[in-house]
Design a protein around this motif. Structure first.
Motif, mmCIF file in Angstrom:
data_model
loop_
_atom_site.group_PDB
_atom_site.id
_atom_site.type_symbol
_atom_site.label_atom_id
_atom_site.label_comp_id
_atom_site.label_asym_id
_atom_site.label_seq_id
_atom_site.Cartn_x
_atom_site.Cartn_y
_atom_site.Cartn_z
ATOM 1 N N LEU A 20 -10.355 -8.353 11.902
ATOM 2 C CA LEU A 20 -11.253 -9.177 11.592
ATOM 3 C C LEU A 20 -11.446 -9.466 10.205
ATOM 4 O O LEU A 20 -12.001 -10.586 9.812
ATOM 5 N N ALA A 21 -11.251 -8.607 9.365
ATOM 6 C CA ALA A 21 -11.234 -8.952 7.896
ATOM 7 C C ALA A 21 -10.165 -9.777 7.539
ATOM 8 O O ALA A 21 -10.624 -10.775 6.787
ATOM 9 N N LEU A 46 -8.679 4.403 5.640
ATOM 10 C CA LEU A 46 -9.823 3.642 4.536
ATOM 11 C C LEU A 46 -9.093 3.165 3.351
ATOM 12 O O LEU A 46 -9.536 1.840 3.063
ATOM 13 N N GLU A 47 -8.543 3.831 3.059
ATOM 14 C CA GLU A 47 -7.457 3.332 1.773
ATOM 15 C C GLU A 47 -6.632 2.276 1.984
ATOM 16 O O GLU A 47 -6.623 1.214 1.223
ATOM 17 N N ASN A 51 -7.734 -3.240 0.278
ATOM 18 C CA ASN A 51 -7.214 -4.328 -0.167
ATOM 19 C C ASN A 51 -8.185 -5.437 0.263
ATOM 20 O O ASN A 51 -7.957 -6.599 -0.191
ATOM 21 N N TYR A 52 -9.071 -5.420 1.376
ATOM 22 C CA TYR A 52 -9.788 -6.255 1.517
ATOM 23 C C TYR A 52 -11.056 -6.378 1.014
ATOM 24 O O TYR A 52 -12.167 -5.178 1.107
#
Length: 331
Positions: A20-21, A46-47, A51-52
């Motif tokens: 979605l991002a 999570l890491e 980047n988003y």
């Protein structure tokens, strides 16, 4: 759209957030990072999302009503994708209270947030486990699911009932998604595909329950996410909701998301052997309490609503998973 994803550090949550991002939605993610399985893997997911710039993460437990209230007050969500839950059939035998706190209390808090802040569409994770020991296959959302064989399954069925009551009382559009045995890169260490690959690559034996006489509708993660994304815009309407029960007039729907083609467990093990280039050593064991011999999704309703069918075959999906596993664990 602004989308809340609960359980964003989880297997499906991570993949959904990434998708979605990537298309430009603003994502707010929540996860409590509990210790049910390796926290390092959750943190790595999570890491991978850092980047988003359009993803924001909050760490807290959804059973905390005050924090959920504050979250919904701060953000005006266009969609809620509720994936947070205490997972696992076998774990529920020893830790039932964890399922009540997360899958019932936490779920209610999210429903209340959607109610008071008029969220246009609430999409939540149910499970193929609600079908229990049903003998009729493939499993259809029109089938009765009144006899769960694990507490985990009972909480997922309860989620569906709670969603319907809120849809009926408050006209909240809700859609439940019954996921069928999800596997692939970034998968859960407590599930058989991960356990089998790990054991084979380490030269250890694998536990094969019901003496291998089992079938699963294994569904690749990308196919699951595609179904979730498409369903977000299939908003149930009062009095004419797609795939709503015949007895309901509420804006409420439930869909199966599965591959639609069950695979014998031993065939799946062979696919892992091929991908790892290792021979399995099987410890054949009786059926585990709370487990079921087969799952098989009837996905026609999902196809009719979205025009999508899962695309990934077992050999291709397993090969991608093993490739990720080797890279992630540096094998």
């Amino acid at each position: 759209m602004k989308v809340l994803i609960t359980g964003m550090a989880g297997f499906i949550g991570h993949a959904t957030a990434k998708r979605l991002a990537g298309r430009g939605d603003d994502i707010i993610g929540v996860d409590n990072l509990n210790e049910y399985y390796d926290i390092a893997l959750k943190k790595a997911r999570l890491e991978d999302l850092k980047n988003y710039s359009n993803i924001e993460f909050f760490q807290f437990d959804i059973s905390d009503r005050n924090k959920i209230d504050a979250l919904f007050s701060e953000f005006n969500f266009d969609r809620v994708v509720h994936l947070a839950a205490q997972a696992g059939v076998r774990y529920s035998l020893d830790n039932p209270s964890a399922y009540v706190e997360s899958n019932l209390v936490g779920y209610l808090n999210i429903l209340e947030g959607c109610r008071h802040h008029e969220v246009p569409h609430f999409v939540y994770a149910s499970s193929s486990s609600v079908y229990g020991m049903n003998a009729k296959v493939p499993f259809s959302t029109k089938d009765a699911v009144d006899h769960p064989v694990s507490l985990y399954a009972a909480t997922k069925k309860a989620n569906e009932l709670m969603a319907h009551s809120y849809s009926h009382l408050y006209s909240i559009p809700t859609t439940g998604l019954r996921f069928f045995t999800v596997y692939g890169p970034w998968g859960r260490p407590d599930m058989a595909p991960f356990k089998f690959a790990k054991a084979m690559l380490e030269g250890n034996s694998i536990s094969v329950f019901n003496h291998g006489d089992m079938q699963r509708d294994f569904t690749y993660i990308d196919d699951i996410v595609e179904g979730v994304v498409r369903i977000l815009d299939i908003i149930p309407a009062k009095g004419g909701a797609p795939n709503s029960p015949d007895s309901s007039n509420a804006p409420f729907s439930i869909y199966n998301i599965g591959n639609g083609s069950p695979v014998d467990l031993m065939e799946f093990i062979k696919a892992i052997e091929l991908a790892t280039n290792r021979k399995s050593v099987c410890d054949f064991l009786p059926m585990q309490p709370g487990d079921v011999p087969r799952t098989w999704a009837d996905t026609e309703a999902l196809f009719e609503a979205t025009g999508y069918r899962p695309q990934t075959g077992i050999e291709e999906g397993v090969a991608r998973f093993v490739e990720w596993y080797r890279k992630f664990y540096k094998i």
